[in-house]
Write a protein that holds these residues in place. Structure first.
Motif, short mmCIF file in Angstrom:
data_model
loop_
_atom_site.label_atom_id
_atom_site.label_comp_id
_atom_site.label_asym_id
_atom_site.label_seq_id
_atom_site.Cartn_x
_atom_site.Cartn_y
_atom_site.Cartn_z
N LEU A 14 56.58 51.77 33.65
CA LEU A 14 56.51 53.22 33.79
C LEU A 14 57.30 53.94 32.70
O LEU A 14 57.43 55.16 32.73
N SER A 15 57.82 53.18 31.75
CA SER A 15 58.63 53.75 30.68
C SER A 15 57.96 53.46 29.36
O SER A 15 57.67 52.32 29.03
N ARG A 16 57.71 54.49 28.57
CA ARG A 16 57.00 54.32 27.31
C ARG A 16 57.79 53.48 26.31
O ARG A 16 57.24 52.78 25.49
N ASN A 17 59.12 53.56 26.35
CA ASN A 17 59.93 52.81 25.40
C ASN A 17 60.46 51.51 25.99
O ASN A 17 61.29 50.84 25.37
N GLY A 18 59.98 51.14 27.19
CA GLY A 18 60.39 49.89 27.79
C GLY A 18 61.72 49.92 28.49
O GLY A 18 62.16 48.92 29.06
N GLY A 19 62.40 51.06 28.46
CA GLY A 19 63.69 51.16 29.13
C GLY A 19 63.52 51.28 30.63
O GLY A 19 62.50 51.73 31.12
N THR A 20 64.53 50.87 31.37
CA THR A 20 64.44 50.91 32.83
C THR A 20 65.62 51.59 33.50
O THR A 20 65.50 52.11 34.59
N ALA A 21 66.77 51.61 32.84
CA ALA A 21 67.98 52.08 33.51
C ALA A 21 67.88 53.54 33.93
O ALA A 21 68.43 53.93 34.97
N ASP A 22 67.19 54.36 33.13
CA ASP A 22 67.15 55.78 33.41
C ASP A 22 65.91 56.22 34.19
O ASP A 22 65.79 57.40 34.55
N VAL A 23 64.98 55.31 34.43
CA VAL A 23 63.80 55.66 35.22
C VAL A 23 64.23 56.01 36.64
O VAL A 23 64.90 55.24 37.31
N GLY A 24 63.86 57.20 37.08
CA GLY A 24 64.24 57.66 38.41
C GLY A 24 65.58 58.36 38.45
O GLY A 24 65.98 58.84 39.51
N ARG A 25 66.25 58.47 37.31
CA ARG A 25 67.58 59.07 37.29
C ARG A 25 67.68 60.22 36.30
O ARG A 25 68.76 60.61 35.88
N ALA A 26 66.54 60.76 35.90
CA ALA A 26 66.53 61.84 34.90
C ALA A 26 65.97 63.13 35.50
O ALA A 26 65.28 63.89 34.82
#
Length: 485
Positions: free
Chosen positions: A288-300
């Motif tokens: 669900l993240s275009r840049n492959g990051g996960t830590a901030d998904v759901g926290r922005a």
């Protein structure tokens, strides 16, 4: 620079009174006249525009309905267009928006094809349309503020997730923007003045919008709602994935703590299972993240953004319903439904949850031209004009809500049975059956779903309840495609 709408365009007292009365449940003309302390004949003349009330009388009449009349001064420099102010800073986006809207509008209502020629049965009067224009413009302004706040947040904190959310917001506002611009220009075109420079006030002489203009504006608002609902669903998916990730991380910590307490050495099955759950949840966040990051998904700020977009979607839906209630739209819709029944079901029916309506092609040749990968295995047959309907596995027949029959077929990039094709590259199409016997490739073709496994698509079609409904089958396929996304 043109100013839209023309300042000579006015909202008539008759339009305000009529809207306040008809918008109030169980309020007859006689009841309103009695409550306002005037005769029914006088109120009728006000509503018909044959007599102009004083401002005090207008406030009194409207005040006895479920509405209130508010008047305020809005600063608007003479040489500045409010619409141009909203759109000028990102004119390129709205040029792209025209292309995006093509997927959400019937072909003859696409922005670049819209004709301003009067029709036999025109739309509403300018004074009625002007009220809606201001409501649409307010919606447009609020949709633009969403991205502006995200831009400010990114500038302050530099969070990459905010950039992803900004990217998701790029289409938000394109439907409302197109609707506002089209409506304003139509009003401006019709806002003619009399010989003495005064506005014509006789309702019989007041210009009306064309039926296609009105249908275009209404469908743009429906498109706006669909875009907003889609963005809300994406945000909810991110929030759900983030919750699963956090829960899995908590279970892993608990499992590791228990393993340390019990002095278990080596690979503990509870720890391994919890770690696998966390890995799966993390991969879902990454998807669900275009840049492959996960830590901030759901926290922005997704939770608050979802609430805001849902409220905007409700407003777009309410505006669409108000415009769709006009007889001009009802006439246009009844005619177009015979040509494109699934678009009619997408407007406010069982298919309204989809982002885009099913794509309709005029004939088989147009379908294959737009889908070259599906046409490649059949190049020889197509060049010989042998296709009356798409090549593939015919599954069953279905009827639309107008009781017309369609053939449902699974097609794929193979000359063999597409149900055996191993990759998720199959499409499900519906071909209008009465034209199949012509064998000239002129039967209308719908694309109901794309990028499915052939066997899976066939199963979804075959297991649909009887009697087979074209709308029902499309809804099943759409739900499956959404779940995969």
């Amino acid at each position: 620079m043109a100013r839209y709408p023309d300042p000579n365009a006015v909202i008539s007292a008759s339009s305000l009174i009529r809207r306040a009365r008809t918008g109030t449940p169980d309020l007859s003309q006689n009841d309103l006249a009695t409550a306002a302390g005037i005769g029914q004949t006088a109120l009728s003349r006000y509503e018909l525009g044959k007599r102009e009330p004083t401002f005090a009388d207008l406030q009194n009449i409207v005040g006895n309905s479920d509405y209130r009349l508010e008047v305020y001064l809005r600063r608007e420099p003479r040489h500045q267009s409010p619409v141009a102010t909203l759109l000028s800073y990102n004119a390129e986006r709205f040029a792209v928006a025209d292309r995006d809207l093509v997927r959400l509008l019937p072909p003859h209502l696409a922005p670049e094809k819209l004709q301003d020629q009067p029709s036999e049965q025109d739309g509403p009067r300018l004074s009625d349309a002007l009220l809606h224009y201001y409501e649409i413009r307010d919606l447009l302004r609020d949709t633009r503020r969403v991205e502006e706040r995200l831009q400010q947040t990114f500038e302050q904190f530099g969070n990459a997730r905010d950039i992803e959310l900004i990217h998701q917001m790029l289409q938000v506002g394109i439907g409302a923007g197109q609707a506002a611009t089209t409506l304003a220009r139509a009003i401006d075109t019709g806002a003619t003045t009399g010989p003495a420079g005064r506005r014509k006030t006789d309702p019989q002489d007041e210009p009306r919008l064309t039926r296609t203009e009105w249908a275009h504006v209404a469908c743009c608002l429906r498109a706006e709602e669909a875009i907003l609902r889609d963005r809300v669903e994406r945000l909810h998916q991110a929030l759900t994935a983030a919750d699963h990730r956090d829960q899995a991380a908590a279970r892993l910590r608990e499992a590791e703590a228990l393993a340390r307490t019990d002095n278990r050495t080596g690979d503990d099955p509870h720890v391994e299972r919890a770690r696998a759950e966390l890995d799966a949840a993390t991969r879902r966040c990454a998807a669900l993240s275009r840049n492959g990051g996960t830590a901030d998904v759901g926290r922005a700020g997704e939770r608050y953004l979802a609430v805001e977009l849902a409220e905007l979607a409700d407003r777009a839906s309410a505006l669409f319903s108000a415009l769709a209630a006009d007889p001009a739209f009802a006439r246009w819709r009844s005619e177009y439904a015979a040509l494109d029944p699934l678009y009619d079901q997408w407007l406010d029916g069982p298919l309204s949850a989809a982002l885009t309506p099913p794509q309709l092609y005029a004939d088989t040749n147009a379908f294959y031209e737009a889908n070259p990968a599906l046409a490649a295995p059949w190049k020889t047959e197509l060049e010989g004009g042998a296709a009356a309907h798409p090549f593939g596995s015919d599954e069953r027949r279905a009827v639309d809500h107008l009781d017309r029959e369609w053939q449902i077929t699974v097609v794929g990039p193979t000359s063999n049975d597409p149900r055996e094709w191993p990759k998720p590259e199959a499409a499900v199409v519906a071909t209008y059956c009465p034209d199949l016997s012509a064998n000239d490739g002129k039967a209308a073709v719908y694309v109901l779903a794309e990028n499915l496994h052939g066997a899976q698509a066939a199963n979804l079609v075959q297991t649909a309840p009887n009697p087979a409904s074209l709308t029902g089958i499309t809804a099943r396929l759409t739900a499956r495609s959404s779940a995969r996304g």
